[in-house]
Scaffold this motif. Structure first.
Motif, PDB file in Angstrom:
ATOM      1  N   ALA A  17      10.824 -60.779   0.486  1.00  0.00           N
ATOM      2  CA  ALA A  17      10.754 -62.359   1.151  1.00  0.00           C
ATOM      3  C   ALA A  17       9.566 -62.057   1.433  1.00  0.00           C
ATOM      4  N   SER A  18       8.591 -61.539   1.940  1.00  0.00           N
ATOM      5  CA  SER A  18       7.165 -61.679   2.998  1.00  0.00           C
ATOM      6  C   SER A  18       6.546 -62.209   1.442  1.00  0.00           C
ATOM      7  N   ALA A  19       6.513 -61.502   0.044  1.00  0.00           N
ATOM      8  CA  ALA A  19       5.271 -61.044  -1.295  1.00  0.00           C
ATOM      9  C   ALA A  19       5.818 -62.652  -1.839  1.00  0.00           C
ATOM     10  N   ARG A  20       7.337 -63.180  -1.943  1.00  0.00           N
ATOM     11  CA  ARG A  20       7.783 -64.464  -2.367  1.00  0.00           C
ATOM     12  C   ARG A  20       6.444 -64.981  -1.377  1.00  0.00           C
ATOM     13  N   ARG A  21       6.702 -65.120  -0.435  1.00  0.00           N
ATOM     14  CA  ARG A  21       6.428 -66.634   0.578  1.00  0.00           C
ATOM     15  C   ARG A  21       4.956 -66.463  -0.017  1.00  0.00           C
ATOM     16  N   GLN A  22       4.065 -65.188   0.194  1.00  0.00           N
ATOM     17  CA  GLN A  22       2.670 -64.823  -0.090  1.00  0.00           C
ATOM     18  C   GLN A  22       2.163 -65.804  -1.812  1.00  0.00           C
ATOM     19  N   SER A  23       3.925 -65.768  -2.760  1.00  0.00           N
ATOM     20  CA  SER A  23       3.255 -65.858  -3.983  1.00  0.00           C
ATOM     21  C   SER A  23       3.329 -67.566  -3.994  1.00  0.00           C
ATOM     22  N   GLY A  24       4.014 -68.520  -3.314  1.00  0.00           N
ATOM     23  CA  GLY A  24       4.020 -69.651  -3.538  1.00  0.00           C
ATOM     24  C   GLY A  24       5.712 -69.710  -3.780  1.00  0.00           C
ATOM     25  N   ARG A  25       6.594 -68.974  -4.525  1.00  0.00           N
ATOM     26  CA  ARG A  25       7.470 -68.617  -5.351  1.00  0.00           C
ATOM     27  C   ARG A  25       9.167 -68.703  -4.095  1.00  0.00           C
ATOM     28  N   PHE A  26      10.108 -69.477  -4.539  1.00  0.00           N
ATOM     29  CA  PHE A  26      11.166 -68.858  -3.035  1.00  0.00           C
ATOM     30  C   PHE A  26      12.217 -68.222  -4.173  1.00  0.00           C
TER      31      PHE A  26
END
Length: 271
Positions: A17-26
């Motif tokens: 989840a943290s990686a998705r937030r940093q990448s702008g994906r959801f």
């Protein structure tokens, strides 16, 4: 081992989840229902949102939205300060507890126009002994105005029960319904005042100069004024987004239906 595995999975999920937030994906999770490649994914906005809420939060409105509504802000008429304060206090107290019948009727200054009465409409007895099918919002609006426009000062010089007493409308309604003598005797003074106020809001005074005439005259003026304001902006040719046009058309439709309801009830009043 099981607890350690669960902890590891939770840690991996948090890291993902943290990686998705940093990448702008959801990610959209489907819950327990499996989704196959090629399936159509849908999302629910809820089943009870008005067009104002849909437009504000999601940027669109629905034509003929069954959950549409239009807020109204009523005002107490100018009377003696003590009478106005008493009426305001009873309006506030009435909302705090609901009885076993018509529990969704609210006496308040804040009201709503909703779509025309449907299968959920309730029977309302008038002193002419005829039943009218009114929906909850219509009952709330009319009964609130009966209280607000009532000319006799007597019921409003007695304040409603204090919050510290624990005496709510629900308690008194339930005691009356079950004939609980202990509760009725314990709160006999509050009960007497409550019954007087309830008589005002539930019984229509249909005399030509009575409260019911004032109620529907007030509603007709209020609805007509709001409708004129909406149609005036339309005549001025203001450019509006399609979603805003749908929203405004819904508000016009609600007011037109409300005016039809008012006209029907005015026709039943003695002249």
């Amino acid at each position: 081992a099981t607890a350690a595995a669960a902890g590891g999975e939770a840690g991996e999920a948090a890291a993902a989840a943290s990686a998705r937030r940093q990448s702008g994906r959801f990610a959209l999770r489907t819950g327990s229902q499996p989704v196959q490649q090629g399936d159509v994914a849908t999302i629910s906005y809820g089943s009870a949102l008005s067009n104002a809420e849909l437009l504000l939060f999601y940027g669109f409105a629905l034509e003929h939205n069954p959950a549409d509504s239009m807020p109204l802000e009523l005002e107490l008429p100018e009377q003696e300060a003590a009478v106005m304060a008493g009426k305001a206090a009873w309006l506030a107290w009435w909302r705090d507890g609901a009885g076993p019948d018509h529990s969704d009727i609210e006496l308040a200054l804040e009201q709503y126009i909703r779509p025309a009465a449907d299968a959920s409409a309730m029977d309302m007895e008038t002193d002419q002994q005829e039943k009218q099918k009114w929906s909850a919002w219509q009952c709330s609006l009319v009964q609130s105005l009966r209280l607000m426009l009532h000319a006799n000062d007597e019921p409003w010089v007695w304040p409603p029960p204090s919050p510290a007493s624990g005496v709510s409308r629900g308690l008194l309604e339930q005691a009356l319904a079950t004939r609980d003598r202990a509760v009725l005797l314990r709160h006999k003074d509050d009960l007497a005042h409550f019954l007087r106020v309830r008589q005002v809001v539930q019984q229509a005074d249909t005399a030509p100069d009575g409260t019911e005439h004032a109620v529907f005259t007030t509603l007709e003026l209020l609805f007509s004024t709001l409708l004129d304001a909406l149609t005036q902006t339309a005549r001025e040719g203001q450019a509006l987004l399609p979603s805003v046009q749908v929203y405004r058309a819904g508000q016009v439709r609600l007011l037109q239906q409300a005016l039809q309801w008012v006209a029907t009830n005015v026709a039943k009043l003695p002249s």
